[in-house]
Design a protein around this motif. Structure first.
Motif, PDB file in Angstrom:
ATOM      1  N   LEU A  33       0.819  -1.216   0.000  1.00  0.00           N
ATOM      2  CA  LEU A  33       0.000   0.000   0.000  1.00  0.00           C
ATOM      3  C   LEU A  33       0.850   1.263   0.000  1.00  0.00           C
ATOM      4  O   LEU A  33       0.417   2.308  -0.502  1.00  0.00           O
ATOM      5  CB  LEU A  33      -0.947  -0.016   1.203  1.00  0.00           C
ATOM      6  CG  LEU A  33      -1.932  -1.189   1.251  1.00  0.00           C
ATOM      7  CD1 LEU A  33      -2.937  -0.998   2.378  1.00  0.00           C
ATOM      8  CD2 LEU A  33      -2.660  -1.344  -0.079  1.00  0.00           C
ATOM      9  N   GLU A  34       2.064   1.197   0.560  1.00  0.00           N
ATOM     10  CA  GLU A  34       2.948   2.368   0.534  1.00  0.00           C
ATOM     11  C   GLU A  34       3.320   2.722  -0.904  1.00  0.00           C
ATOM     12  O   GLU A  34       3.329   3.901  -1.284  1.00  0.00           O
ATOM     13  CB  GLU A  34       4.223   2.105   1.351  1.00  0.00           C
ATOM     14  CG  GLU A  34       4.025   2.067   2.850  1.00  0.00           C
ATOM     15  CD  GLU A  34       3.526   0.721   3.341  1.00  0.00           C
ATOM     16  OE1 GLU A  34       3.361  -0.203   2.503  1.00  0.00           O
ATOM     17  OE2 GLU A  34       3.294   0.577   4.565  1.00  0.00           O
ATOM     18  N   SER A  35       3.616   1.708  -1.709  1.00  0.00           N
ATOM     19  CA  SER A  35       3.958   1.939  -3.117  1.00  0.00           C
ATOM     20  C   SER A  35       2.777   2.522  -3.870  1.00  0.00           C
ATOM     21  O   SER A  35       2.935   3.426  -4.698  1.00  0.00           O
ATOM     22  CB  SER A  35       4.405   0.630  -3.778  1.00  0.00           C
ATOM     23  OG  SER A  35       5.575   0.130  -3.183  1.00  0.00           O
ATOM     24  N   ILE A  36       1.591   2.014  -3.594  1.00  0.00           N
ATOM     25  CA  ILE A  36       0.397   2.524  -4.268  1.00  0.00           C
ATOM     26  C   ILE A  36       0.154   3.978  -3.891  1.00  0.00           C
ATOM     27  O   ILE A  36      -0.201   4.806  -4.730  1.00  0.00           O
ATOM     28  CB  ILE A  36      -0.825   1.650  -3.912  1.00  0.00           C
ATOM     29  CG1 ILE A  36      -0.674   0.287  -4.593  1.00  0.00           C
ATOM     30  CG2 ILE A  36      -2.127   2.315  -4.334  1.00  0.00           C
ATOM     31  CD1 ILE A  36      -1.765  -0.697  -4.264  1.00  0.00           C
ATOM     32  N   SER A  37       0.378   4.320  -2.624  1.00  0.00           N
ATOM     33  CA  SER A  37       0.230   5.710  -2.173  1.00  0.00           C
ATOM     34  C   SER A  37       1.190   6.622  -2.926  1.00  0.00           C
ATOM     35  O   SER A  37       0.805   7.710  -3.376  1.00  0.00           O
ATOM     36  CB  SER A  37       0.487   5.797  -0.668  1.00  0.00           C
ATOM     37  OG  SER A  37       0.403   7.135  -0.220  1.00  0.00           O
ATOM     38  N   ASP A  38       2.439   6.174  -3.089  1.00  0.00           N
ATOM     39  CA  ASP A  38       3.437   6.967  -3.823  1.00  0.00           C
ATOM     40  C   ASP A  38       3.051   7.123  -5.284  1.00  0.00           C
ATOM     41  O   ASP A  38       3.160   8.211  -5.864  1.00  0.00           O
ATOM     42  CB  ASP A  38       4.814   6.306  -3.724  1.00  0.00           C
ATOM     43  CG  ASP A  38       5.376   6.343  -2.307  1.00  0.00           C
ATOM     44  OD1 ASP A  38       4.902   7.183  -1.518  1.00  0.00           O
ATOM     45  OD2 ASP A  38       6.278   5.541  -1.995  1.00  0.00           O
ATOM     46  N   GLU A  39       2.598   6.029  -5.917  1.00  0.00           N
ATOM     47  CA  GLU A  39       2.227   6.081  -7.331  1.00  0.00           C
ATOM     48  C   GLU A  39       1.037   7.011  -7.563  1.00  0.00           C
ATOM     49  O   GLU A  39       1.000   7.758  -8.549  1.00  0.00           O
ATOM     50  CB  GLU A  39       1.901   4.675  -7.825  1.00  0.00           C
ATOM     51  CG  GLU A  39       3.124   3.771  -7.918  1.00  0.00           C
ATOM     52  CD  GLU A  39       2.761   2.335  -8.235  1.00  0.00           C
ATOM     53  OE1 GLU A  39       1.570   2.071  -8.511  1.00  0.00           O
ATOM     54  OE2 GLU A  39       3.651   1.466  -8.209  1.00  0.00           O
ATOM     55  N   LEU A  40       0.068   6.964  -6.670  1.00  0.00           N
ATOM     56  CA  LEU A  40      -1.090   7.855  -6.798  1.00  0.00           C
ATOM     57  C   LEU A  40      -0.669   9.321  -6.709  1.00  0.00           C
ATOM     58  O   LEU A  40      -1.170  10.172  -7.456  1.00  0.00           O
ATOM     59  CB  LEU A  40      -2.115   7.539  -5.707  1.00  0.00           C
ATOM     60  CG  LEU A  40      -2.943   6.267  -5.898  1.00  0.00           C
ATOM     61  CD1 LEU A  40      -3.715   5.941  -4.619  1.00  0.00           C
ATOM     62  CD2 LEU A  40      -3.910   6.426  -7.057  1.00  0.00           C
ATOM     63  N   ALA A  41       0.285   9.607  -5.830  1.00  0.00           N
ATOM     64  CA  ALA A  41       0.740  10.990  -5.645  1.00  0.00           C
ATOM     65  C   ALA A  41       1.554  11.468  -6.836  1.00  0.00           C
ATOM     66  O   ALA A  41       1.349  12.579  -7.346  1.00  0.00           O
ATOM     67  CB  ALA A  41       1.565  11.101  -4.363  1.00  0.00           C
ATOM     68  N   VAL A  62      -1.914   5.523   3.515  1.00  0.00           N
ATOM     69  CA  VAL A  62      -2.098   4.074   3.540  1.00  0.00           C
ATOM     70  C   VAL A  62      -3.430   3.690   4.185  1.00  0.00           C
ATOM     71  O   VAL A  62      -4.101   2.758   3.728  1.00  0.00           O
ATOM     72  CB  VAL A  62      -0.920   3.406   4.282  1.00  0.00           C
ATOM     73  CG1 VAL A  62      -1.201   1.928   4.503  1.00  0.00           C
ATOM     74  CG2 VAL A  62       0.372   3.584   3.501  1.00  0.00           C
ATOM     75  N   ASN A  63      -3.831   4.412   5.226  1.00  0.00           N
ATOM     76  CA  ASN A  63      -5.084   4.081   5.910  1.00  0.00           C
ATOM     77  C   ASN A  63      -6.289   4.265   4.989  1.00  0.00           C
ATOM     78  O   ASN A  63      -7.217   3.442   4.973  1.00  0.00           O
ATOM     79  CB  ASN A  63      -5.251   4.946   7.169  1.00  0.00           C
ATOM     80  CG  ASN A  63      -4.240   4.585   8.251  1.00  0.00           C
ATOM     81  OD1 ASN A  63      -3.781   3.442   8.322  1.00  0.00           O
ATOM     82  ND2 ASN A  63      -3.886   5.554   9.084  1.00  0.00           N
ATOM     83  N   ASN A  64      -6.275   5.367   4.216  1.00  0.00           N
ATOM     84  CA  ASN A  64      -7.371   5.606   3.278  1.00  0.00           C
ATOM     85  C   ASN A  64      -7.427   4.519   2.212  1.00  0.00           C
ATOM     86  O   ASN A  64      -8.499   4.025   1.853  1.00  0.00           O
ATOM     87  CB  ASN A  64      -7.203   6.970   2.593  1.00  0.00           C
ATOM     88  CG  ASN A  64      -7.472   8.124   3.547  1.00  0.00           C
ATOM     89  OD1 ASN A  64      -8.185   7.959   4.536  1.00  0.00           O
ATOM     90  ND2 ASN A  64      -6.902   9.271   3.270  1.00  0.00           N
ATOM     91  N   ILE A  65      -6.257   4.149   1.701  1.00  0.00           N
ATOM     92  CA  ILE A  65      -6.193   3.124   0.652  1.00  0.00           C
ATOM     93  C   ILE A  65      -6.659   1.776   1.193  1.00  0.00           C
ATOM     94  O   ILE A  65      -7.395   1.045   0.530  1.00  0.00           O
ATOM     95  CB  ILE A  65      -4.758   3.023   0.091  1.00  0.00           C
ATOM     96  CG1 ILE A  65      -4.360   4.344  -0.580  1.00  0.00           C
ATOM     97  CG2 ILE A  65      -4.647   1.876  -0.904  1.00  0.00           C
ATOM     98  CD1 ILE A  65      -2.907   4.423  -0.988  1.00  0.00           C
TER      99      ILE A  65
END
Length: 502
Positions: free
Chosen positions: A169-177, A186-189
C-alpha cells in the motif's frame, strides 16, 4: 546538575524530483494500451476545442485506395468536415461570449462522427467483458466520493492475473501521488481495499494467498466447519502449504473423518479468484490488440510497425491559433472581457500542443524500445524457439535506448507484440540471466524449460530430489546449484519430490 535545552536550526539542502504536468501526461499516455489510448484521445478531442483531427486525416495503419473514392464520397466527406468545423466555431463563439459574464466555463460539446474502420481488427478471446470491467461494474454500484472512486479504480487496475494485489500500500500511495496527483495515505487506501474485498468473487483484492482463502471462508455460514477452516489457514498455514495434514490433525485433535471433511472443503476454495472471471493473463487479455506488428522477409530481415489503430492525426485549430496571435499583437489595447476570452484560447492552444507532443513522445519511446528488443532477441523472432531468448532485463533496454528504467517498465506493461509465432506480451521477452562458474551467461527461461522437461520425464514412483535434479541439469550443460534448482522449481509451481510421487 541542571541541563540546558539548546535549540539549533540546521539548513539542509535536499534535491526533490517532481514531475511537471507535461511529464505526468507523457507517463499516463505511455502506460496506456492502444484501445485505452483511442478512448483518451477521443475524450480529449471532445474536451478541448483547440484540438482537432487533421484535415488530411487517415489512420496510420490503414492503406487507403485513392482510386476507389468517387466524387460523391469526397463531397460527403467535405460536407461532414465543414459541418464539424462550423459546430466547433459556434461552440467557441458561445464560450467566448459568456466568458466575461460568468466565472465558470460552459462545457464544450459537439457531435462527432464515430469513424469505423473495417480493416482495423482486434483479436477477441472468450467473454467480451473483461475481469476489470466486471469489477468496475460492481464499483459503480457503490456510493463513493470522487477521491474514493479514483483510489478504487487504481486498486482494480493494480490487481494481477489472479485477482491478487501484489503491490504494498505504501507503493500505491506513492504512485497515486506522483502519477495521478492524488493524495491518499495508507489508511485511506486500506479502507477502500476492504470495500473492494467485498466484491465478487470472494477473495478478490487479497494481498496474499492466506488472505485470499480467509476472505472466502469469512463468507461461509457460521458453524464449526467454518471455525475449523479458519484455524487451519490462520494457525497452521505453513503446515497447510506443505500438505502436512497429519500435523494439522494432531494439533487440532481431529479424527479421520473430520480431517478428511476439512480437506475437501478447503480444496473448494479458489486460490485464483481473478481467473474465475474469465481472464488468465494480463489486463484485458480477452481483447488483445497488438501494439507492435513484427514482419520477417524471405531474406531474414526483420521489420516492425507500431499499430496506430483508430488514432487520428492531431493538429491545433487554426482559428484558435489566430486568436492567440491576435492576443499577442494587440493585448495592450484590449478590454478586460476580450483579454480574458483570448487568454482562454491561449490556454487551450497550449494544452493541445502539449497533448500532441506527448503523443509524439509516446510513439518515439515505443519505437526505440521495440527496435532494441528486436536487436537483442533477433534469433527468437526468426525461429520462434523460446529457448533462444537471451537474458534481458529492463536495465539492458534502458542503457541501449538512453531511457529511464521506469520508462521501459511502463512501455512493457500491458503491451503486446504480434509475430509470426503468435502474439506475446512485451514482458515475455524479459528474463534474468544466470552466470556459471566459467563466466557463461544463461537465460533463466532456458534453464527452467530444461528443468521442467527433466521433471516431466522422471519416474513418478521415484521423483527426483532437488539434489538429483541439480546433477541431471549439470549433465546436460547447466551447472546449477541445488538451492537455485529449488527456486526455479517453485517459480514453475512444481512441488517438492515427496508431493510429486504418485
Amino acid at each position: 546538575m541542571a541541563q540546558k535545552l539548546i535549540q539549533t536550526q540546521i539548513q539542509k539542502q535536499q534535491q526533490l524530483q517532481r514531475l511537471s504536468q507535461q511529464q505526468m501526461l507523457q507517463v499516463k499516455l505511455l502506460e496506456m494500451p492502444l484501445t485505452e489510448l483511442e478512448e483518451n484521445i477521443n475524450a480529449e478531442l471532445d474536451d478541448n476545442p483547440a484540438l482537432e483531427r487533421s484535415s488530411d486525416e487517415e489512420f496510420a495503419d490503414n492503406t487507403m485506395d485513392s482510386n476507389g473514392d468517387d466524387y460523391e464520397n469526397e463531397e460527403e466527406d467535405s460536407y461532414e468536415k465543414k459541418t464539424e468545423k462550423e459546430e466547433r466555431e459556434d461552440a467557441l463563439d458561445s464560450a467566448l461570449e459568456s466568458l466575461g459574464q460568468d466565472d465558470q466555463m460552459p462545457e464544450y460539446n459537439t457531435s462527432r462522427s464515430n469513424i469505423q474502420n473495417a480493416d482495423y481488427e482486434e483479436m477477441v478471446y472468450g467473454d467480451t467483458t473483461s475481469f476489470y470491467d466486471k469489477l468496475n461494474e460492481q464499483m459503480d454500484m457503490l456510493e463513493l466520493t470522487d477521491l474514493q472512486h479514483d483510489i478504487m479504480e487504481y486498486l482494480i487496475g493494480s490487481l494481477d492475473d489472479d485477482g491478487i494485489l501484489r503491490k504494498d500500500l505504501e507503493s500505491i500511495s506513492d504512485e497515486l501521488a506522483i502519477y495521478h496527483n492524488i493524495d491518499a495515505d495508507v489508511n485511506n487506501i486500506e479502507h477502500i481495499l476492504h470495500l473492494l474485498q467485498n466484491f465478487d468473487p470472494a477473495g478478490i483484492g487479497a494481498r496474499s494467498l492466506q488472505e485470499c482463502l480467509l476472505l472466502q471462508i469469512d463468507r461461509m455460514p457460521r458453524g464449526r466447519l467454518k471455525e475449523a477452516m479458519q484455524t487451519v489457514i490462520k494457525d497452521y498455514f505453513e503446515e497447510f502449504t506443505k500438505k502436512h495434514w497429519e500435523k494439522i490433525q494432531t494439533g487440532m485433535g481431529l479424527n479421520d473423518i473430520q480431517i478428511q471433511t476439512l480437506q475437501e472443503e478447503i480444496k473448494r476454495l479458489n486460490p485464483k479468484p481473478g481467473a474465475s472471471l474469465g481472464e488468465t493473463q494480463g489486463r484485458n487479455i480477452n481483447q488483445i490488440t497488438p501494439d507492435f506488428i513484427v514482419d520477417i522477409t524471405d531474406d531474414g530481415s526483420i521489420s516492425f510497425t507500431i499499430n496506430h489503430g483508430r488514432i487520428p492525426e492531431l493538429t491545433v485549430s487554426p482559428s484558435f491559433t489566430e486568436m492567440v496571435e491576435t492576443y499577442r499583437n494587440n493585448k495592450e489595447g484590449m478590454n478586460r472581457q476580450t483579454k480574458e476570452a483570448l487568454l482562454y484560447a491561449k490556454e487551450k492552444v497550449e494544452k493541445a500542443q502539449g497533448y500532441i507532443e506527448a503523443i509524439k513522445q509516446r510513439q518515439h519511446t515505443l519505437y526505440v524500445t521495440m527496435k532494441t528488443i528486436i536487436d537483442l532477441q533477433r534469433k527468437f523472432f526468426l525461429d520462434g524457439d523460446e529457448a533462444d531468448l537471451k537474458p534481458m532485463i529492463l536495465k539492458d533496454i534502458a542503457e541501449k535506448t538512453g531511457l529511464d528504467i521506469s520508462t521501459i517498465s511502463r512501455v512493457s506493461n500491458v503491451k503486446y507484440v504480434q509475430t509470426k509465432w503468435g502474439t506475446f506480451p512485451l514482458r515475455f521477452f524479459f528474463s534474468d540471466g544466470y552466470t556459471t562458474d566459467n563466466g557463461e551467461e544463461l537465460s533463466t527461461r532456458k534453464i527452467k524449460l530444461a528443468l521442467k522437461e527433466i521433471i516431466e520425464k522422471e519416474d513418478k514412483k521415484k521423483p527426483l530430489s532437488d539434489e538429483t535434479l541439480a546433477a541431471e541439469m549439470k549433465k546436460i550443460g547447466y551447472p546449477i546449484a541445488r538451492r537455485t534448482i529449488a527456486k526455479y522449481r517453485e517459480q514453475l509451481n512444481i512441488p517438492v519430490a515427496r508431493l510429486r510421487r504418485s
